[in-house]
Design a protein around this motif. Structure first.
Motif, PDB file in Angstrom:
ATOM      1  N   ASP A  69       9.134  -2.861 -35.326  1.00  0.00           N
ATOM      2  CA  ASP A  69      10.015  -3.884 -35.872  1.00  0.00           C
ATOM      3  C   ASP A  69      11.399  -3.271 -36.047  1.00  0.00           C
ATOM      4  O   ASP A  69      11.535  -2.067 -36.289  1.00  0.00           O
ATOM      5  N   LYS A  70      12.433  -4.124 -35.957  1.00  0.00           N
ATOM      6  CA  LYS A  70      13.811  -3.655 -36.122  1.00  0.00           C
ATOM      7  C   LYS A  70      14.538  -4.628 -37.038  1.00  0.00           C
ATOM      8  O   LYS A  70      14.405  -5.846 -36.870  1.00  0.00           O
ATOM      9  N   SER A  71      15.290  -4.087 -37.976  1.00  0.00           N
ATOM     10  CA  SER A  71      15.952  -4.961 -38.935  1.00  0.00           C
ATOM     11  C   SER A  71      17.235  -4.310 -39.437  1.00  0.00           C
ATOM     12  O   SER A  71      17.305  -3.091 -39.608  1.00  0.00           O
ATOM     13  N   TYR A  72      18.248  -5.155 -39.690  1.00  0.00           N
ATOM     14  CA  TYR A  72      19.497  -4.708 -40.299  1.00  0.00           C
ATOM     15  C   TYR A  72      19.476  -5.090 -41.775  1.00  0.00           C
ATOM     16  O   TYR A  72      19.267  -6.254 -42.122  1.00  0.00           O
ATOM     17  N   TYR A  80      15.015   0.577 -39.643  1.00  0.00           N
ATOM     18  CA  TYR A  80      15.762  -0.176 -40.649  1.00  0.00           C
ATOM     19  C   TYR A  80      17.177   0.398 -40.734  1.00  0.00           C
ATOM     20  O   TYR A  80      17.373   1.537 -41.160  1.00  0.00           O
TER      21      TYR A  80
END
Length: 278
Positions: A250-253, A273
């Motif tokens: 998963d990738k998130s800002y 993250y």
């Protein structure tokens, strides 16, 4: 009479062994035991297996929430449940409200260390050794245990400096938190065995000042950390790094510059993250 003499002799021997002061001294000077070290097969596909060992810290120190704040470049502020503060790759540029309890440094560039740290800092840990020897840290401060794994760095004119960088590992609240520093070369099996398990990984992303995105992504994939925090550079370079990872991540800002993490809150699926400011 002989039997009485033997009884006294045996009693004296027992008393010496039971109360000899060296025994207590030896126990106190025993090196701390890492809870994050692991047994692994020497193959790229190896799965780390935790082993049971006497705890280096009290059971209460294995619980709680750790706060991690991105200050800038490669500097994170790690705050433990017990009130210990740690600044990584400390260069003196990024100030905190109070001096950190501990700072770590690497000397590949001046933006990763300072030779004039705030004198109020209790522990200054260099990632490089003296007289050609690698740095060797095994430090317990409050509820944190800090150790390092040395790695080589590039030097001028295409050369190489042995052990000029350290991967610092912070064992806090049952978590294994690793900061790769200014990593220049891909790790080998001996490094991975020395590192062990890393739940949280701080990884330099810069397109080649440390390592290219492809090389760094292989290191990240092998370490298999649950929470991955990019650092060092910002903008399109971060996007290039994220593009190296498929649907297994998963990738998130983040909307802020901090994250709170505990053993219970670790993501089940690896999460890259990107904290605000990166």
């Amino acid at each position: 009479m002989l039997l009485r003499y033997l009884a006294y002799t045996l009693a004296a021997i027992w008393l010496v062994h039971a109360f000899w002061p060296e025994r207590a001294h030896a126990q106190q000077s025993r090196a701390p035991v890492s809870q994050c070290q692991a047994i692994a097969q020497a193959t790229p596909a190896a799965t780390f297996v935790g082993f049971t060992a006497p705890p280096a810290l009290p059971a209460a120190a294995m619980e709680g929430e750790v706060s991690i704040t991105f200050l800038g470049h490669s500097t994170f502020l790690i705050e433990t449940p017990g009130g210990i503060s740690i600044a990584t790759d400390y260069n003196g540029w990024f100030r905190t409200a109070l001096p950190p309890t501990v700072v770590t440094m690497n000397r590949a560039h001046s933006s990763h260390y300072t030779l004039t740290p705030d004198p109020a800092i209790r522990h200054v840990l260099h990632g490089w050794g003296e007289n050609g020897e690698p740095a060797d840290h095994d430090l317990v401060v409050g509820d944190a245990y800090i150790r390092n794994v040395p790695t080589d760095i590039r030097s001028g004119f295409g050369g190489m400096e042995p052990n000029g960088n350290s991967i610092f590992i912070f064992e806090v609240a049952g978590l294994c938190i690793g900061h790769l520093g200014h990593l220049h070369y891909e790790l080998d099996d001996s490094h991975y065995r020395a590192i062990g398990r890393l739940d949280v990984l701080m990884v330099p992303v810069d397109g080649g000042l440390t390592m290219g995105a492809e090389s760094m992504s292989r290191v990240v994939s092998r370490l298999r950390s649950a929470l991955i925090l990019p650092m060092h550079r910002r903008g399109p370079i971060v996007n290039d790094f994220l593009a190296m990872f498929g649907d297994d991540y998963d990738k998130s800002y983040a909307t802020g510059d901090s994250v709170k993490v505990s053993l219970r809150s670790l993501p089940k699926k690896p999460l890259i993250y990107v904290l605000q400011g990166v």
